[in-house]
Design a protein around this motif. Sequence first.
Motif, PDB file in Angstrom:
ATOM      1  N   PHE A   1       0.904  -3.247  -6.154  1.00 29.01           N
ATOM      2  CA  PHE A   1       0.811  -2.047  -5.336  1.00 29.01           C
ATOM      3  C   PHE A   1      -0.659  -1.638  -5.238  1.00 29.01           C
ATOM      4  O   PHE A   1      -1.444  -1.856  -6.166  1.00 29.01           O
ATOM      5  CB  PHE A   1       1.624  -0.907  -5.952  1.00 29.01           C
ATOM      6  N   VAL A   2      -0.995  -1.021  -4.120  1.00 28.44           N
ATOM      7  CA  VAL A   2      -2.365  -0.569  -3.877  1.00 28.44           C
ATOM      8  C   VAL A   2      -2.303   0.900  -3.463  1.00 28.44           C
ATOM      9  O   VAL A   2      -1.519   1.273  -2.586  1.00 28.44           O
ATOM     10  CB  VAL A   2      -3.053  -1.397  -2.779  1.00 28.44           C
ATOM     11  N   ALA A   3      -3.134   1.724  -4.100  1.00 29.14           N
ATOM     12  CA  ALA A   3      -3.116   3.161  -3.833  1.00 29.14           C
ATOM     13  C   ALA A   3      -4.535   3.711  -3.880  1.00 29.14           C
ATOM     14  O   ALA A   3      -5.453   3.053  -4.388  1.00 29.14           O
ATOM     15  CB  ALA A   3      -2.229   3.877  -4.863  1.00 29.14           C
ATOM     16  N   PRO A   4      -4.732   4.909  -3.366  1.00 28.37           N
ATOM     17  CA  PRO A   4      -6.032   5.552  -3.580  1.00 28.37           C
ATOM     18  C   PRO A   4      -6.295   5.710  -5.081  1.00 28.37           C
ATOM     19  O   PRO A   4      -5.355   5.827  -5.878  1.00 28.37           O
ATOM     20  CB  PRO A   4      -5.857   6.923  -2.916  1.00 28.37           C
ATOM     21  N   GLY A   5      -7.560   5.707  -5.463  1.00 30.34           N
ATOM     22  CA  GLY A   5      -7.887   5.920  -6.872  1.00 30.34           C
ATOM     23  C   GLY A   5      -7.282   7.223  -7.370  1.00 30.34           C
ATOM     24  O   GLY A   5      -7.287   8.244  -6.669  1.00 30.34           O
TER      25      GLY A   5
ATOM     26  N   ASP B   1     -12.361   4.284  -3.189  1.00 34.00           N
ATOM     27  CA  ASP B   1     -11.827   4.440  -4.543  1.00 34.00           C
ATOM     28  C   ASP B   1     -10.388   3.951  -4.480  1.00 34.00           C
ATOM     29  O   ASP B   1      -9.538   4.591  -3.833  1.00 34.00           O
ATOM     30  CB  ASP B   1     -11.861   5.900  -4.985  1.00 34.00           C
ATOM     31  N   ILE B   2     -10.095   2.832  -5.139  1.00 32.44           N
ATOM     32  CA  ILE B   2      -8.814   2.160  -4.954  1.00 32.44           C
ATOM     33  C   ILE B   2      -8.248   1.708  -6.288  1.00 32.44           C
ATOM     34  O   ILE B   2      -8.985   1.201  -7.145  1.00 32.44           O
ATOM     35  CB  ILE B   2      -8.969   0.938  -4.020  1.00 32.44           C
ATOM     36  N   ALA B   3      -6.949   1.896  -6.467  1.00 33.06           N
ATOM     37  CA  ALA B   3      -6.239   1.417  -7.655  1.00 33.06           C
ATOM     38  C   ALA B   3      -5.237   0.349  -7.242  1.00 33.06           C
ATOM     39  O   ALA B   3      -4.398   0.585  -6.363  1.00 33.06           O
ATOM     40  CB  ALA B   3      -5.516   2.573  -8.352  1.00 33.06           C
ATOM     41  N   VAL B   4      -5.339  -0.818  -7.861  1.00 33.12           N
ATOM     42  CA  VAL B   4      -4.358  -1.890  -7.672  1.00 33.12           C
ATOM     43  C   VAL B   4      -3.554  -1.968  -8.970  1.00 33.12           C
ATOM     44  O   VAL B   4      -4.125  -2.162 -10.040  1.00 33.12           O
ATOM     45  CB  VAL B   4      -5.036  -3.236  -7.379  1.00 33.12           C
ATOM     46  N   PHE B   5      -2.248  -1.796  -8.869  1.00 29.75           N
ATOM     47  CA  PHE B   5      -1.435  -1.727 -10.082  1.00 29.75           C
ATOM     48  C   PHE B   5      -0.128  -2.469  -9.886  1.00 29.75           C
ATOM     49  O   PHE B   5       0.249  -2.842  -8.771  1.00 29.75           O
ATOM     50  CB  PHE B   5      -1.179  -0.272 -10.478  1.00 29.75           C
TER      51      PHE B   5
ATOM     52  N   VAL C   1       0.834  -1.200   0.000  1.00 32.82           N
ATOM     53  CA  VAL C   1       0.000   0.000   0.000  1.00 32.82           C
ATOM     54  C   VAL C   1       0.867   1.249   0.000  1.00 32.82           C
ATOM     55  O   VAL C   1       1.802   1.372   0.811  1.00 32.82           O
ATOM     56  CB  VAL C   1      -0.950   0.012   1.214  1.00 32.82           C
ATOM     57  N   ILE C   2       0.540   2.171  -0.917  1.00 27.98           N
ATOM     58  CA  ILE C   2       1.170   3.496  -0.930  1.00 27.98           C
ATOM     59  C   ILE C   2       0.049   4.519  -0.760  1.00 27.98           C
ATOM     60  O   ILE C   2      -0.764   4.729  -1.658  1.00 27.98           O
ATOM     61  CB  ILE C   2       1.952   3.761  -2.226  1.00 27.98           C
ATOM     62  N   ASP C   3       0.003   5.121   0.405  1.00 31.12           N
ATOM     63  CA  ASP C   3      -1.019   6.113   0.745  1.00 31.12           C
ATOM     64  C   ASP C   3      -0.309   7.329   1.338  1.00 31.12           C
ATOM     65  O   ASP C   3      -0.123   7.422   2.555  1.00 31.12           O
ATOM     66  CB  ASP C   3      -2.011   5.505   1.745  1.00 31.12           C
TER      67      ASP C   3
END
Length: 426
Positions: free
Chosen positions: A93-97, A374-378, A51-53
């Motif tokens: 990686f997982v980040a806010p949308g 709202d989440i982006a997995v990349f 996670v990158i927040d």
Amino acid sequence: MNRKLSRSGKTGVSDKALHGRPFFMTLFLMGMLTVQLSAQPYDLLIKGGHVIDPKNRINEPMDIAVNDGVVAKVSADIPATDAAKVVDATGHFVAPGFIDMHAHVFFGSTPRNFADGSYSVAPDNFSFRAGVTTVVDAGDSGWRNFPVFKEQVIDPSRTRVLVFLNIVGHGLRGDPYNNNFSDMDVEKTLSMIQQYPDIIVGSRIGHIRQNYWEPFEKAMEVAQLADMPMLLECNLPELELEKTLASMRPGDIFAHAHQTGRRSLMDDQQNRIYDFVNEAREKGIIFDVSHGGTSFRFSQAIAAIEQGFYPDTFGTDLHFNSRNSGMKNMLNVMSKFLNMGMSLEDVILRATWNAATALKREDLGHLSEGAVADIAVFKINHGNFGFVDVRGYRMDGDRKLVAELTLREGRIVWDLNGLAAPLWNE
């Protein structure tokens, strides 16, 4: 209540517990037990991702649980049994949308037009596949045609659409270099903003060829009265740049940070950022990439990065032309800066929390518990890649960001490789 295991291995109600009870009571007890055993606190669990927040200063492996469209829990280890659906994000990686600060999405049937026209694009067609959950329209509409934009595009779109309202009443209709000053009404523009403060995030001025200061001052007056930022997207002459930046307020947004021709932030003869540009940044002016089809050059961007002048946000200037040329999408723009030397955390910061705070929408751009999911997995693909600017020049790179899974309000809206899908034969 006594329980025993049935032949299927599931916990059941014992014969003794049911013996002598009326049939309806038996059904009731069995139903309550089923609810008790199947109840899980989370709808969805994204497990094992990095996670990158930036807002919450998280940059490590964490699990994210989602329930009823919001982030319910962020923790190092959330049991898989606590969620109705589990997504294995190991290696991702997982980040806010992501938030696209500059787009043109008032699409319609009018040819060669941005406002209700063919130059704009449908947001859902291009957002989720790039991890984008929010786009900000850059002035396609004004006070006259915003209601049409809202009804026709904003309301039915699954992508969150925010708006910079054009000081020109008809927005970007016909010739985008609209010099109809009679259509620039401060009171009516402000009134429209006040009616829709959840959608409209500021005023917009741009594409003015003459008598520039009159519309600039009107757009600035609207922004001041609304206590919102002003987006400056203009073709001002070189000699006006210093005066314009000096006239902008902290929090106002300067689009197209890395282009030449119309105006440049850089002294090309000395190949360095102007001192007054650095002063504007210190004052609090926000510089957005706004890549577009004609507004991003490696000769400008790389030199700026080498001098430590990073863009604050990653607007794409998405429209019919830029989507098929050097810009392509938000992740492609982010990948360019990753390959120009920015860290991944800095790149994600500009695509999430920086954008949210610039828009004064601090409900967005982070994964705090209670925030909208709202989440982006990349993932980062490693290899040999080429990136192109608006003049057709290539920059080689070895990393490229790819969106694997996108959630909008907790709902899966993009799944590139079936990360959240069950196998067909299981």
